[in-house]
Design a protein around this motif. Structure first.
Motif, PDB file in Angstrom:
ATOM      1  N   GLN A 119       0.870  -1.177   0.000  1.00 52.48           N
ATOM      2  CA  GLN A 119       0.000   0.000   0.000  1.00 52.48           C
ATOM      3  C   GLN A 119       0.909   1.230   0.000  1.00 52.48           C
ATOM      4  OE1 GLN A 119      -3.517  -0.185  -0.027  1.00 52.48           O
ATOM      5  NE2 GLN A 119      -3.041  -2.331  -0.420  1.00 52.48           N
ATOM      6  N   ILE A 120       0.837   2.007  -1.062  1.00 56.81           N
ATOM      7  CA  ILE A 120       1.728   3.154  -1.229  1.00 56.81           C
ATOM      8  C   ILE A 120       0.891   4.420  -1.315  1.00 56.81           C
ATOM      9  CG2 ILE A 120       3.525   4.191  -2.659  1.00 56.81           C
ATOM     10  CD1 ILE A 120       4.117   1.284  -3.655  1.00 56.81           C
ATOM     11  N   THR A 121       1.188   5.376  -0.447  1.00 59.42           N
ATOM     12  CA  THR A 121       0.485   6.656  -0.439  1.00 59.42           C
ATOM     13  C   THR A 121       1.421   7.712  -0.995  1.00 59.42           C
ATOM     14  OG1 THR A 121      -0.731   5.992   1.533  1.00 59.42           O
ATOM     15  CG2 THR A 121      -0.752   8.337   0.980  1.00 59.42           C
ATOM     16  N   ILE A 122       0.995   8.331  -2.094  1.00 55.76           N
ATOM     17  CA  ILE A 122       1.798   9.361  -2.745  1.00 55.76           C
ATOM     18  C   ILE A 122       1.005  10.657  -2.789  1.00 55.76           C
ATOM     19  CG2 ILE A 122       3.225   7.800  -4.111  1.00 55.76           C
ATOM     20  CD1 ILE A 122       1.282   8.044  -6.364  1.00 55.76           C
ATOM     21  N   TYR A 123       1.683  11.756  -3.071  1.00 52.89           N
ATOM     22  CA  TYR A 123       1.007  13.049  -3.106  1.00 52.89           C
ATOM     23  C   TYR A 123       0.927  13.558  -4.540  1.00 52.89           C
ATOM     24  CZ  TYR A 123      -0.680  17.579  -1.722  1.00 52.89           C
ATOM     25  OH  TYR A 123      -1.461  18.692  -1.574  1.00 52.89           O
ATOM     26  N   ASN A 124      -0.289  13.825  -4.970  1.00 49.70           N
ATOM     27  CA  ASN A 124      -0.555  14.436  -6.264  1.00 49.70           C
ATOM     28  C   ASN A 124      -0.589  15.941  -6.039  1.00 49.70           C
ATOM     29  OD1 ASN A 124      -1.630  15.463  -8.618  1.00 49.70           O
ATOM     30  ND2 ASN A 124      -3.405  14.130  -8.663  1.00 49.70           N
ATOM     31  N   GLU A 151       0.928  16.495 -10.691  1.00 50.96           N
ATOM     32  CA  GLU A 151       2.307  16.025 -10.767  1.00 50.96           C
ATOM     33  C   GLU A 151       2.625  15.216  -9.524  1.00 50.96           C
ATOM     34  OE1 GLU A 151       5.138  19.122 -11.398  1.00 50.96           O
ATOM     35  OE2 GLU A 151       4.207  19.777 -13.261  1.00 50.96           O
ATOM     36  N   LEU A 152       3.339  14.132  -9.712  1.00 50.56           N
ATOM     37  CA  LEU A 152       3.766  13.293  -8.601  1.00 50.56           C
ATOM     38  C   LEU A 152       4.807  14.048  -7.794  1.00 50.56           C
ATOM     39  CD1 LEU A 152       3.800  10.613  -7.131  1.00 50.56           C
ATOM     40  CD2 LEU A 152       5.348   9.745  -8.876  1.00 50.56           C
ATOM     41  N   ASP A 153       4.527  14.288  -6.522  1.00 47.74           N
ATOM     42  CA  ASP A 153       5.416  15.112  -5.707  1.00 47.74           C
ATOM     43  C   ASP A 153       6.298  14.275  -4.783  1.00 47.74           C
ATOM     44  OD1 ASP A 153       6.580  17.411  -4.713  1.00 47.74           O
ATOM     45  OD2 ASP A 153       4.969  17.834  -3.315  1.00 47.74           O
ATOM     46  N   TYR A 154       5.693  13.470  -3.910  1.00 51.83           N
ATOM     47  CA  TYR A 154       6.486  12.686  -2.965  1.00 51.83           C
ATOM     48  C   TYR A 154       5.709  11.472  -2.482  1.00 51.83           C
ATOM     49  CZ  TYR A 154       3.651  15.091   0.565  1.00 51.83           C
ATOM     50  OH  TYR A 154       2.611  15.578   1.304  1.00 51.83           O
ATOM     51  N   CYS A 155       6.433  10.552  -1.882  1.00 54.38           N
ATOM     52  CA  CYS A 155       5.833   9.368  -1.279  1.00 54.38           C
ATOM     53  C   CYS A 155       5.643   9.659   0.208  1.00 54.38           C
ATOM     54  CB  CYS A 155       6.743   8.159  -1.473  1.00 54.38           C
ATOM     55  SG  CYS A 155       6.093   6.643  -0.748  1.00 54.38           S
ATOM     56  N   TRP A 173       6.654   2.302   6.547  1.00 57.57           N
ATOM     57  CA  TRP A 173       7.686   3.321   6.409  1.00 57.57           C
ATOM     58  C   TRP A 173       6.999   4.640   6.114  1.00 57.57           C
ATOM     59  CZ3 TRP A 173       7.985  -1.572   4.554  1.00 57.57           C
ATOM     60  CH2 TRP A 173       9.078  -2.342   4.956  1.00 57.57           C
ATOM     61  N   ASP A 174       7.315   5.670   6.892  1.00 54.77           N
ATOM     62  CA  ASP A 174       6.805   7.022   6.664  1.00 54.77           C
ATOM     63  C   ASP A 174       7.949   7.884   6.165  1.00 54.77           C
ATOM     64  OD1 ASP A 174       4.046   6.825   7.573  1.00 54.77           O
ATOM     65  OD2 ASP A 174       4.898   6.497   9.562  1.00 54.77           O
ATOM     66  N   PHE A 175       7.647   8.762   5.213  1.00 57.04           N
ATOM     67  CA  PHE A 175       8.658   9.630   4.620  1.00 57.04           C
ATOM     68  C   PHE A 175       8.250  11.081   4.783  1.00 57.04           C
ATOM     69  CE2 PHE A 175       8.497   5.648   2.229  1.00 57.04           C
ATOM     70  CZ  PHE A 175       9.796   5.206   2.371  1.00 57.04           C
ATOM     71  N   ASN A 176       9.223  11.965   4.870  1.00 61.81           N
ATOM     72  CA  ASN A 176       8.972  13.398   4.924  1.00 61.81           C
ATOM     73  C   ASN A 176       9.212  13.980   3.539  1.00 61.81           C
ATOM     74  OD1 ASN A 176       8.451  13.566   7.740  1.00 61.81           O
ATOM     75  ND2 ASN A 176      10.644  13.417   8.126  1.00 61.81           N
ATOM     76  N   PRO A 177       8.326  14.860   3.080  1.00 56.03           N
ATOM     77  CA  PRO A 177       8.514  15.466   1.764  1.00 56.03           C
ATOM     78  C   PRO A 177       9.887  16.128   1.654  1.00 56.03           C
ATOM     79  CG  PRO A 177       6.394  16.075   2.689  1.00 56.03           C
ATOM     80  CD  PRO A 177       7.145  15.349   3.766  1.00 56.03           C
ATOM     81  N   ARG A 212      15.878  12.991   1.322  1.00 52.79           N
ATOM     82  CA  ARG A 212      16.619  12.191   0.361  1.00 52.79           C
ATOM     83  C   ARG A 212      16.202  10.729   0.427  1.00 52.79           C
ATOM     84  NH1 ARG A 212      22.719  13.611  -0.085  1.00 52.79           N
ATOM     85  NH2 ARG A 212      22.275  13.513  -2.287  1.00 52.79           N
ATOM     86  N   THR A 213      15.519  10.342   1.496  1.00 55.09           N
ATOM     87  CA  THR A 213      15.050   8.960   1.624  1.00 55.09           C
ATOM     88  C   THR A 213      13.706   8.747   0.931  1.00 55.09           C
ATOM     89  OG1 THR A 213      14.020   9.465   3.744  1.00 55.09           O
ATOM     90  CG2 THR A 213      16.250   8.572   3.796  1.00 55.09           C
ATOM     91  N   ASP A 214      13.071   9.811   0.466  1.00 60.91           N
ATOM     92  CA  ASP A 214      11.802   9.699  -0.252  1.00 60.91           C
ATOM     93  C   ASP A 214      12.052   8.918  -1.547  1.00 60.91           C
ATOM     94  OD1 ASP A 214       9.436  10.008  -1.668  1.00 60.91           O
ATOM     95  OD2 ASP A 214       9.670  12.167  -1.950  1.00 60.91           O
ATOM     96  N   PRO A 215      11.378   7.775  -1.734  1.00 62.68           N
ATOM     97  CA  PRO A 215      11.613   6.968  -2.938  1.00 62.68           C
ATOM     98  C   PRO A 215      11.380   7.729  -4.241  1.00 62.68           C
ATOM     99  CG  PRO A 215      10.280   5.755  -1.351  1.00 62.68           C
ATOM    100  CD  PRO A 215      10.416   7.153  -0.833  1.00 62.68           C
ATOM    101  N   ILE A 216      10.473   8.674  -4.251  1.00 60.46           N
ATOM    102  CA  ILE A 216      10.203   9.452  -5.466  1.00 60.46           C
ATOM    103  C   ILE A 216      11.442  10.271  -5.844  1.00 60.46           C
ATOM    104  CG2 ILE A 216       8.735  11.244  -6.503  1.00 60.46           C
ATOM    105  CD1 ILE A 216       7.323   8.509  -5.914  1.00 60.46           C
ATOM    106  N   ALA A 217      12.161  10.783  -4.856  1.00 60.53           N
ATOM    107  CA  ALA A 217      13.362  11.576  -5.117  1.00 60.53           C
ATOM    108  C   ALA A 217      14.475  10.740  -5.737  1.00 60.53           C
ATOM    109  CB  ALA A 217      13.853  12.220  -3.816  1.00 60.53           C
TER     110      ALA A 217
END
Length: 78
Positions: free
Chosen positions: A25-30, A34-38, A49-53, A56-61
């Motif tokens: 289950q992956i929550t991303i931000y639209n 545009e895909l911004d961050y996970c 796993w929780d990520f901060n926008p 550098r650990t954000d998988p989208i980055a």
């Protein structure tokens, strides 16, 4: 990849969007179409796993330009 919930990528123009990828289950931000961050990932076993926008650990980055564009096209088609 399948969406979780009834709203499409376009309907959630600036909001969190959840997808399921083989039980993950992956929550991303639209962000304005545009895909911004996970925001968060939850494994099929329940590990979270929780990520901060902007981290550098954000998988989208970590995606290449081609990977990011491909993923955005796939999300818009859901």
């Amino acid at each position: 990849m399948t969406k979780v919930g009834s709203q499409s990528w376009a309907q959630l123009y600036a909001c969190h969007f959840e997808v399921d990828v083989e039980g993950w289950q992956i929550t991303i931000y639209n962000d304005c179409d545009e895909l911004d961050y996970c925001e968060r990932c939850v494994s099929p076993e329940g590990n979270c796993w929780d990520f901060n926008p902007g981290d550098r650990t954000d998988p989208i980055a970590l995606l290449s330009t081609w990977e990011l564009q491909t993923l955005e096209r796939m999300l818009k088609a859901l």
